[in-house]
Design a protein around this motif. Structure first.
Motif, PDB file in Angstrom:
ATOM      1  N   LEU A  38       0.827  -1.206   0.000  1.00  0.00           N
ATOM      2  CA  LEU A  38       0.000   0.000   0.000  1.00  0.00           C
ATOM      3  C   LEU A  38       0.862   1.257   0.000  1.00  0.00           C
ATOM      4  CD1 LEU A  38      -2.800  -1.051   2.520  1.00  0.00           C
ATOM      5  CD2 LEU A  38      -3.061  -0.621   0.064  1.00  0.00           C
ATOM      6  N   VAL A  39       1.927   1.232   0.799  1.00  0.00           N
ATOM      7  CA  VAL A  39       2.820   2.395   0.842  1.00  0.00           C
ATOM      8  C   VAL A  39       3.495   2.605  -0.517  1.00  0.00           C
ATOM      9  CG1 VAL A  39       4.906   3.344   1.901  1.00  0.00           C
ATOM     10  CG2 VAL A  39       3.225   2.132   3.308  1.00  0.00           C
ATOM     11  N   ARG A  40       4.034   1.510  -1.071  1.00  0.00           N
ATOM     12  CA  ARG A  40       4.723   1.623  -2.367  1.00  0.00           C
ATOM     13  C   ARG A  40       3.757   2.040  -3.472  1.00  0.00           C
ATOM     14  NH1 ARG A  40       7.147  -3.559  -4.198  1.00  0.00           N
ATOM     15  NH2 ARG A  40       8.086  -2.244  -5.790  1.00  0.00           N
ATOM     16  N   ALA A  41       2.569   1.460  -3.464  1.00  0.00           N
ATOM     17  CA  ALA A  41       1.595   1.787  -4.508  1.00  0.00           C
ATOM     18  C   ALA A  41       1.194   3.257  -4.424  1.00  0.00           C
ATOM     19  CB  ALA A  41       0.363   0.891  -4.366  1.00  0.00           C
ATOM     20  N   SER A  42       1.044   3.787  -3.204  1.00  0.00           N
ATOM     21  CA  SER A  42       0.668   5.198  -3.048  1.00  0.00           C
ATOM     22  C   SER A  42       1.740   6.110  -3.624  1.00  0.00           C
ATOM     23  CB  SER A  42       0.449   5.513  -1.564  1.00  0.00           C
ATOM     24  OG  SER A  42      -0.569   4.708  -1.028  1.00  0.00           O
ATOM     25  N   VAL A  43       3.005   5.793  -3.336  1.00  0.00           N
ATOM     26  CA  VAL A  43       4.116   6.616  -3.840  1.00  0.00           C
ATOM     27  C   VAL A  43       4.189   6.532  -5.358  1.00  0.00           C
ATOM     28  CG1 VAL A  43       6.624   6.903  -3.839  1.00  0.00           C
ATOM     29  CG2 VAL A  43       5.414   6.404  -1.699  1.00  0.00           C
ATOM     30  N   MET A  44       4.093   5.317  -5.893  1.00  0.00           N
ATOM     31  CA  MET A  44       4.203   5.129  -7.337  1.00  0.00           C
ATOM     32  C   MET A  44       3.036   5.781  -8.078  1.00  0.00           C
ATOM     33  SD  MET A  44       6.944   3.531  -8.271  1.00  0.00           S
ATOM     34  CE  MET A  44       8.273   2.569  -7.563  1.00  0.00           C
ATOM     35  N   LEU A  45       1.834   5.659  -7.530  1.00  0.00           N
ATOM     36  CA  LEU A  45       0.677   6.267  -8.185  1.00  0.00           C
ATOM     37  C   LEU A  45       0.805   7.787  -8.206  1.00  0.00           C
ATOM     38  CD1 LEU A  45      -2.283   4.104  -6.849  1.00  0.00           C
ATOM     39  CD2 LEU A  45      -1.562   4.362  -9.215  1.00  0.00           C
ATOM     40  N   ALA A  46       1.302   8.355  -7.096  1.00  0.00           N
ATOM     41  CA  ALA A  46       1.501   9.809  -7.066  1.00  0.00           C
ATOM     42  C   ALA A  46       2.514  10.234  -8.124  1.00  0.00           C
ATOM     43  CB  ALA A  46       1.978  10.228  -5.676  1.00  0.00           C
ATOM     44  N   ALA A  47       3.573   9.440  -8.293  1.00  0.00           N
ATOM     45  CA  ALA A  47       4.595   9.768  -9.295  1.00  0.00           C
ATOM     46  C   ALA A  47       4.041   9.662 -10.715  1.00  0.00           C
ATOM     47  CB  ALA A  47       5.801   8.843  -9.127  1.00  0.00           C
ATOM     48  N   VAL A  48       3.240   8.617 -10.975  1.00  0.00           N
ATOM     49  CA  VAL A  48       2.668   8.443 -12.318  1.00  0.00           C
ATOM     50  C   VAL A  48       1.712   9.579 -12.662  1.00  0.00           C
ATOM     51  CG1 VAL A  48       1.093   6.992 -13.668  1.00  0.00           C
ATOM     52  CG2 VAL A  48       2.926   5.935 -12.370  1.00  0.00           C
ATOM     53  N   LEU A  68       2.484  -7.372  -7.934  1.00  0.00           N
ATOM     54  CA  LEU A  68       3.134  -8.611  -8.379  1.00  0.00           C
ATOM     55  C   LEU A  68       4.514  -8.749  -7.752  1.00  0.00           C
ATOM     56  CD1 LEU A  68       2.107  -8.722 -12.157  1.00  0.00           C
ATOM     57  CD2 LEU A  68       1.382 -10.283 -10.332  1.00  0.00           C
ATOM     58  N   SER A  69       5.242  -7.643  -7.619  1.00  0.00           N
ATOM     59  CA  SER A  69       6.561  -7.724  -6.983  1.00  0.00           C
ATOM     60  C   SER A  69       6.420  -8.085  -5.514  1.00  0.00           C
ATOM     61  CB  SER A  69       7.321  -6.403  -7.146  1.00  0.00           C
ATOM     62  OG  SER A  69       6.623  -5.329  -6.532  1.00  0.00           O
ATOM     63  N   GLN A  70       5.394  -7.544  -4.841  1.00  0.00           N
ATOM     64  CA  GLN A  70       5.163  -7.917  -3.436  1.00  0.00           C
ATOM     65  C   GLN A  70       4.809  -9.395  -3.321  1.00  0.00           C
ATOM     66  OE1 GLN A  70       6.528  -4.857  -2.022  1.00  0.00           O
ATOM     67  NE2 GLN A  70       5.264  -5.749  -0.421  1.00  0.00           N
ATOM     68  N   GLY A  71       4.020  -9.895  -4.290  1.00  0.00           N
ATOM     69  CA  GLY A  71       3.613 -11.294  -4.244  1.00  0.00           C
ATOM     70  C   GLY A  71       4.742 -12.264  -4.527  1.00  0.00           C
ATOM     71  N   LEU A  72       5.702 -11.853  -5.362  1.00  0.00           N
ATOM     72  CA  LEU A  72       6.797 -12.756  -5.738  1.00  0.00           C
ATOM     73  C   LEU A  72       7.956 -12.727  -4.750  1.00  0.00           C
ATOM     74  CD1 LEU A  72       6.982 -12.090  -9.604  1.00  0.00           C
ATOM     75  CD2 LEU A  72       6.252 -14.184  -8.470  1.00  0.00           C
ATOM     76  N   LEU A  73       8.026 -11.670  -3.937  1.00  0.00           N
ATOM     77  CA  LEU A  73       9.215 -11.465  -3.102  1.00  0.00           C
ATOM     78  C   LEU A  73       9.493 -12.644  -2.176  1.00  0.00           C
ATOM     79  CD1 LEU A  73      11.445  -9.495  -2.409  1.00  0.00           C
ATOM     80  CD2 LEU A  73       9.916  -8.439  -0.717  1.00  0.00           C
ATOM     81  N   GLY A  74       8.470 -13.161  -1.506  1.00  0.00           N
ATOM     82  CA  GLY A  74       8.673 -14.267  -0.575  1.00  0.00           C
ATOM     83  C   GLY A  74       9.127 -15.537  -1.273  1.00  0.00           C
ATOM     84  N   ALA A  75       8.560 -15.811  -2.454  1.00  0.00           N
ATOM     85  CA  ALA A  75       8.920 -17.033  -3.180  1.00  0.00           C
ATOM     86  C   ALA A  75      10.366 -16.994  -3.658  1.00  0.00           C
ATOM     87  CB  ALA A  75       7.982 -17.226  -4.364  1.00  0.00           C
ATOM     88  N   GLY A 193      14.759  -4.718  -9.761  1.00  0.00           N
ATOM     89  CA  GLY A 193      13.628  -3.811  -9.959  1.00  0.00           C
ATOM     90  C   GLY A 193      12.634  -3.854  -8.828  1.00  0.00           C
ATOM     91  N   LEU A 194      13.073  -4.240  -7.613  1.00  0.00           N
ATOM     92  CA  LEU A 194      12.136  -4.315  -6.490  1.00  0.00           C
ATOM     93  C   LEU A 194      11.703  -2.929  -6.023  1.00  0.00           C
ATOM     94  CD1 LEU A 194      10.633  -5.885  -4.291  1.00  0.00           C
ATOM     95  CD2 LEU A 194      12.721  -5.797  -2.907  1.00  0.00           C
ATOM     96  N   PHE A 195      12.635  -1.994  -5.962  1.00  0.00           N
ATOM     97  CA  PHE A 195      12.316  -0.673  -5.417  1.00  0.00           C
ATOM     98  C   PHE A 195      11.773   0.265  -6.503  1.00  0.00           C
ATOM     99  CE2 PHE A 195      15.998  -2.420  -3.074  1.00  0.00           C
ATOM    100  CZ  PHE A 195      15.334  -2.715  -1.891  1.00  0.00           C
ATOM    101  N   VAL A 196      12.369   0.197  -7.674  1.00  0.00           N
ATOM    102  CA  VAL A 196      11.945   1.004  -8.822  1.00  0.00           C
ATOM    103  C   VAL A 196      12.015   0.104 -10.048  1.00  0.00           C
ATOM    104  CG1 VAL A 196      12.471   3.010 -10.253  1.00  0.00           C
ATOM    105  CG2 VAL A 196      12.863   3.120  -7.799  1.00  0.00           C
ATOM    106  N   PRO A 197      10.999   0.145 -10.936  1.00  0.00           N
ATOM    107  CA  PRO A 197      11.079  -0.697 -12.139  1.00  0.00           C
ATOM    108  C   PRO A 197      12.366  -0.443 -12.929  1.00  0.00           C
ATOM    109  CG  PRO A 197       8.908   0.296 -11.940  1.00  0.00           C
ATOM    110  CD  PRO A 197       9.755   0.928 -10.878  1.00  0.00           C
ATOM    111  N   VAL A 198      12.926  -1.510 -13.466  1.00  0.00           N
ATOM    112  CA  VAL A 198      14.159  -1.381 -14.260  1.00  0.00           C
ATOM    113  C   VAL A 198      13.933  -0.436 -15.447  1.00  0.00           C
ATOM    114  CG1 VAL A 198      15.821  -2.663 -15.685  1.00  0.00           C
ATOM    115  CG2 VAL A 198      14.949  -3.670 -13.564  1.00  0.00           C
ATOM    116  N   HIS A 199      12.696  -0.363 -15.942  1.00  0.00           N
ATOM    117  CA  HIS A 199      12.390   0.513 -17.077  1.00  0.00           C
ATOM    118  C   HIS A 199      12.564   1.988 -16.740  1.00  0.00           C
ATOM    119  CE1 HIS A 199      10.931  -3.079 -18.943  1.00  0.00           C
ATOM    120  NE2 HIS A 199       9.953  -3.226 -18.074  1.00  0.00           N
ATOM    121  N   LEU A 200      12.631   2.322 -15.443  1.00  0.00           N
ATOM    122  CA  LEU A 200      12.802   3.714 -15.042  1.00  0.00           C
ATOM    123  C   LEU A 200      14.258   4.062 -14.768  1.00  0.00           C
ATOM    124  CD1 LEU A 200       9.776   4.198 -12.589  1.00  0.00           C
ATOM    125  CD2 LEU A 200       9.951   4.823 -14.992  1.00  0.00           C
TER     126      LEU A 200
END
Length: 268
Positions: A38-48, A68-75, A193-200
């Motif tokens: 939720l925290v990451r999504a809020s920051v990213m949405l504000a930036a977009v 998806l990155s949050q869901g894959l992190l544990g695995a 690309g966990l903190f910021v997408p590699v595309h950025l």
């Protein structure tokens, strides 16, 4: 004597059952995932919403990236505890592993695939579901992204484990491996690309990241699963992942052979 192939399937099952015993811990991890998501999504949405052309991301696609990155992190286990192998090398029990009629690398890989499957089921999927509930994400409507995405996730988990396995083998030569494991975690999670997408990333850093195996652990599967990469681009991601699996397998086998030789010379 070599073990039969069905032994490795049983090890996958054993890894799943072993992880199943930690349901409460995975529930706590899932809750943490959702909060940080939720925290990451809020920051990213504000930036977009405040900048045009945010790496080609829209509010929906950046939300898919975050959850998806949050869901894959544990695995992936990159930020998890060290492999059991680290302690077995430190106390010398790895010598017993060498005497068993089973390949050490494939043995640990099979167990980790089972662990990852259980983690995805109990921690990853609920985290993504929570993201879809809070942000009303729109998943791909075609079946192909899910099929290719499932293959990509298996390859990503394999790459992640095989690299962690190679890092753990440093224990044959180093008395303490916590420093090198911490350095690996920092570099791997950032370039994946966990903190910021590699595309950025700026051009030079994106090139550096794409020359490493780390985007194949996280950014690649996210692009395939979210539909950000389709057709030939998605197939290219899977081909690169397969090449990194082969490379990581080869690195691990070379280090394992050298470590065994060192152990035998020292009388282990």
């Amino acid at each position: 004597m070599r073990a039969r192939p069905d032994v490795y399937f049983r090890l996958v099952e054993a890894g799943f059952r072993r992880q199943w015993h930690y349901r409460l811990a995975m529930f706590a991890g899932m809750f943490t995932n959702v909060v940080f998501g939720l925290v990451r999504a809020s920051v990213m949405l504000a930036a977009v919403r405040t900048s045009a052309g945010f790496g080609g991301y829209t509010p929906d696609s950046i939300g898919a990236y975050v959850w998806l990155s949050q869901g894959l992190l544990g695995a992936l286990g990159v930020m998890g505890p060290p492999l059991d192998l680290v302690e077995r090398i430190r106390n010398g029990d790895v010598a017993i592993d060498f005497l068993r009629p089973i390949d050490i690398q494939f043995c640990y890989l099979a167990g980790d695939l089972g662990r990852a499957a259980c983690t995805l089921l109990l921690r990853g999927l609920p985290s993504v579901a929570a993201g879809m509930l809070f942000l009303q994400l729109e998943p791909p409507h075609a079946i192909l992204p899910y099929l290719l995405g499932a293959i990509s996730v298996v390859l990503a988990v394999s790459i992640s484990f095989l690299l962690l396995f190679a890092v753990a083998l440093a224990g044959f030569w180093l008395v303490e491996t916590r420093g090198i494991r911490l350095l690996y975690q920092i570099v791997a999670t950032f370039l994946a690309g966990l903190f910021v997408p590699v595309h950025l990333f700026p051009g030079w850093l994106r090139t550096l990241a794409n020359l490493s195996p780390f985007p194949s652990q996280l950014q690649g599967p996210i692009d395939v699963l979210s539909g950000h990469a389709t057709g030939g681009e998605a197939a290219g991601i899977l081909v690169v992942q397969i090449l990194w699996v082969i490379a990581a397998l080869a690195i691990g086998r070379v280090l394992l052979r050298a470590g065994r030789r060192k152990l035998e010379v020292q009388g282990g």
